[in-house]
Write an enzyme that holds these catalytic residues in place. Structure first.
Site, PDB file in Angstrom:
ATOM      1  N   SER A 552       0.845  -1.187   0.000  1.00  0.00           N
ATOM      2  CA  SER A 552       0.000   0.000   0.000  1.00  0.00           C
ATOM      3  C   SER A 552       0.883   1.239   0.000  1.00  0.00           C
ATOM      4  O   SER A 552       1.665   1.436  -0.929  1.00  0.00           O
ATOM      5  CB  SER A 552      -0.948  -0.044   1.204  1.00  0.00           C
ATOM      6  OG  SER A 552      -1.930   0.939   1.118  1.00  0.00           O
ATOM      7  N   HIS A 667      -7.866  -4.991  -1.014  1.00  0.00           N
ATOM      8  CA  HIS A 667      -6.594  -4.341  -0.761  1.00  0.00           C
ATOM      9  C   HIS A 667      -5.727  -5.133   0.212  1.00  0.00           C
ATOM     10  O   HIS A 667      -4.504  -5.110   0.128  1.00  0.00           O
ATOM     11  CB  HIS A 667      -6.848  -2.933  -0.207  1.00  0.00           C
ATOM     12  CG  HIS A 667      -5.609  -2.116  -0.036  1.00  0.00           C
ATOM     13  ND1 HIS A 667      -4.771  -1.803  -1.088  1.00  0.00           N
ATOM     14  CD2 HIS A 667      -5.052  -1.545   1.070  1.00  0.00           C
ATOM     15  CE1 HIS A 667      -3.754  -1.068  -0.639  1.00  0.00           C
ATOM     16  NE2 HIS A 667      -3.905  -0.913   0.664  1.00  0.00           N
TER      17      HIS A 667
END
Length: 696
Positions: A552, A667
């Site tokens: 991320s 994610h």
């Protein structure tokens, strides 16, 4: 996710004519931003077909996968508690229930070595019946009884969720109960027949980043189209407008609307059926709890006599009026940060990081003000609040360290007394390992702490295979924790592990974070590279034996380090990353992070982003290490677009790379335990190939 300085050696950089970045406006890979488009997915399939055999055919992969899966699915893990409805709930996944069970036992039953669990919701059975790959995202229950709950389910792990009403007493979804179709949304109970909901209500109700800015009141049995508007933010806001109900053990309550104009700040307003009152507080100050009639606040900027990073309180009645004078509860020191604040029935539990080591304390409200009592827990470890409830003063804390399996402790908040309840069985042999904490100088002289885990008595000749990680953003602290998979797959095989506490994180509070925001981000990258150089100076490892990874925002960190310091790393794993920082605001939820990264609409910020953006700064003719880039198709937060384009550009430039895109998991890449084990095994195989040499 971010790191380092511009430093290139002549040995690694080709002639200037070859080292030119592609013009920003000339982007031949925009078609890969079509996340679910047929052409883009065909490209993904072709890339996966090249990468997976390279990793999965390595004889080490099968062993890594088996070990990672065994650890993730072990039935002797700690069932983390969640107190609701006078019971202890737990969400559990194992090999037999890969998507998970939401289950419960009595409070007395939880104290037993093997609790007698009753299943409330079986996600695998539900998904099979409905033809969905449901991923658990949590539940919010109506206070004070906590019988009716809003369960959030995501298909495949996306941030967008479906919300359904569930009755804990019957163990069933409520017939004709509240159901909110899939959206990035937030719902809060006002009473058993009323919700405050922020979601995509149709055209013109979401921000550029896809978050809802319109809050409406929804009554039981009412169609969504008939919900009545309560408050409206603005389409230019970076995050959502949401509502939250704060309650305490005396049944006081406060309904707070938060309009997040930016990622880190916004307006706070008190809502009653009679109207809305805006609170006169700084933008980065938020109400987070309610204890004994006192509203608890955290602040990331100065607030009158309340310093940055402190927690404070004010009487409920005064807060409801909109104007009040806060009272400081705790102000951390320069090498401290407040990590968590949680309220029980009559107490406030606070976890503080002290030079990246956890401490817990309990605060009580007296007539003379707040008093504190330290909580006795093992030292030199990370501490966390696992669970509290404002229905009782029973809480649960976790204690964990690199070599110490996570333990669960009960807390009597009235006395601050603790008792060890459970300890995770050891997942790897730590008998010959040691943990050290060092500090590395950054380019501006700042001392950056980091931890190293390695075998005791290693030869300091730079030959130890080492993997290093950090995050460096969003005021998120990276603290010591027990990872069975890293220990089993890496440390047991002679590798070393490094965790760097670089700026941009929250290890030392908001100032440590703010030091690396927007155009100041280069110090984050300098910090990370500084830690690597310190490792080399201590001969703990060397560039040919050092691999790095991050996801991320940490994936952006990896991309920047890959570009700025290719000479420092032999292996780089770039996970679910941001990499095109010129177009990031137009991809997935990217526009919500302008408060962290800056905006291309601001000339100064755009100029800085141009200097660090990994996609734009890839160059021909540079001896980069071969990276392993992975992402997921279902990621609707960062999106797979960044990773795809970065790999495509590397291919165009004739640079070696590995790319893998999983089709599920969102994610976080955790649609089920099998996916997590597979991703861990693939990554460790890559590191083994690069840092430990051929199998056998």
């Amino acid at each position: 996710m971010l790191l380092k300085t511009l430093f290139a050696t002549t040995m690694l950089v080709a002639a200037p004519i070859l080292a030119q970045s592609a013009p920003v406006q000339d982007d031949p890979y925009l078609w890969l931003e079509d996340k679910d488009g047929a052409k883009a997915l065909a490209w993904v399939e072709a890339e996966n077909a090249k990468t997976l055999p390279r990793l999965e055919n390595d004889p080490r992969y099968a062993t890594f996968h088996a070990e990672a899966l065994a650890i993730a699915s072990a039935k002797d893990r700690i069932p983390m508690p969640d107190q609701r409805f006078g019971r202890v709930y737990n969400f559990w996944r194992d090999a037999d229930h890969p998507h998970g069970l939401w289950r419960w036992t009595t409070i007395a039953g939880y104290a037993a070595a093997s609790p007698d669990w009753t299943v409330a919701l079986d996600l695998d059975a539900l998904g099979k019946a409905e033809g969905k790959e449901w991923v658990w995202k949590g539940a919010t229950c109506l206070q004070p009884e906590q019988r009716l709950c809003l369960v959030e389910l995501s298909e495949g792990g996306e941030d967008a969720v479906t919300v359904r009403e569930f009755d804990l007493a019957t163990g069933r979804f409520v017939d004709n109960g509240f159901v909110l179709p899939t959206s990035k949304q937030d719902a809060t109970w006002i009473d058993k027949d009323t919700l405050l909901v922020s979601r995509d209500w149709g055209a013109g109700t979401t921000t550029r980043s896809g978050y809802a800015f319109v809050l409406k009141q929804l009554k039981r049995g009412q169609p969504l189209a008939q919900a009545t508007e309560v408050f409206r933010g603005d389409a230019g806001d970076q995050l959502a407008t949401t509502a939250n109900v704060l309650t305490d053990g005396k049944d006081n309550r406060l309904v707070v609307i938060t309009r997040r104009k930016t990622f880190f700040g916004g307006d706070s307003l008190v809502w009653t059926p009679r109207g809305i009152t805006k609170l006169d507080i700084p933008q980065r100050t938020f109400a987070t709890g309610l204890v004994d009639g006192q509203v608890i606040f955290t602040t990331s900027e100065p607030w009158g006599a309340v310093p940055t990073g402190a927690i404070a309180s004010a009487p409920l009645a005064a807060v409801a009026s909109g104007r009040f004078t806060p009272e400081v509860i705790l102000a951390p020191g320069p090498r401290q940060s407040i990590e968590q604040t949680s309220d029980t029935r009559n107490r406030l539990v606070v976890v503080v990081n002290d030079n990246v080591r956890g401490r817990a304390m309990v605060f009580a409200r007296r007539t003379s003000g707040w008093t504190s009592t330290p909580v006795a827990l093992p030292d030199n470890a990370s501490v966390g609040v696992a669970d509290v409830s404002d229905r009782s003063d029973l809480g649960f804390l976790t204690v964990t360290g690199f070599l110490d399996p996570t333990s669960l402790w009960s807390l009597d908040a009235t006395t601050a007394a603790t008792k060890r309840v459970r300890t995770l069985p050891a997942r790897f042999d730590a008998s010959g390992l040691v943990v050290e904490q060092f500090q590395a100088p950054s380019t501006d002289g700042t001392e950056v702490p980091y931890f190293v885990v390695h075998k005791r008595g290693i030869v300091l000749d730079g030959s130890t295979p080492t993997i290093m990680t950090a995050y460096g953003g969003f005021e998120i602290s990276m603290t010591p924790s027990y990872s069975g998979s890293i220990g089993k797959l890496w440390l047991e095989r002679g590798g070393a592990y490094v965790l760097a506490n670089i700026r941009g994180g929250g290890e030392f509070g908001p100032k440590w974070h703010d030091a690396g925001r927007k155009t100041k981000r280069q110090v984050i990258y300098d910090d990370f590279a500084g830690v690597a150089k310190d490792l080399f100076a201590r001969k703990l490892t060397s560039p040919q034996k050092l691999g790095i990874y991050g996801g991320s925002n940490g994936g952006l960190l990896m991309g920047v380090e890959f570009n700025q310091h290719p000479e420092l790393w032999k292996a780089v794993t770039i996970q679910v990353p941001l990499l095109d920082m010129i177009r990031y605001e137009d991809i997935a939820a990217g526009a919500s992070w302008v408060d962290e990264y800056g905006s291309v609409k601001n000339p100064d910020e755009r100029a800085f982003l141009q200097t660090i953006s990994p996609y734009q700064n890839l160059k021909r003719g540079v001896a980069y290490p071969e990276p392993y880039i992975w992402t997921t198709t279902k990621d609707d937060r960062v999106g797979p677009q960044h990773a795809r384009k970065f790999a495509a550009r590397m291919k165009e430039y004739g640079l070696p790379y590995l790319f893998y895109e999983d089709t599920a998991g969102g994610h976080s890449g955790d649609a089920d335990i099998a996916q997590g084990a597979r991703l861990q095994a693939l990554q460790m195989t890559y590191f083994a190939q690069k840092l430990m040499g051929p199998a056998g």
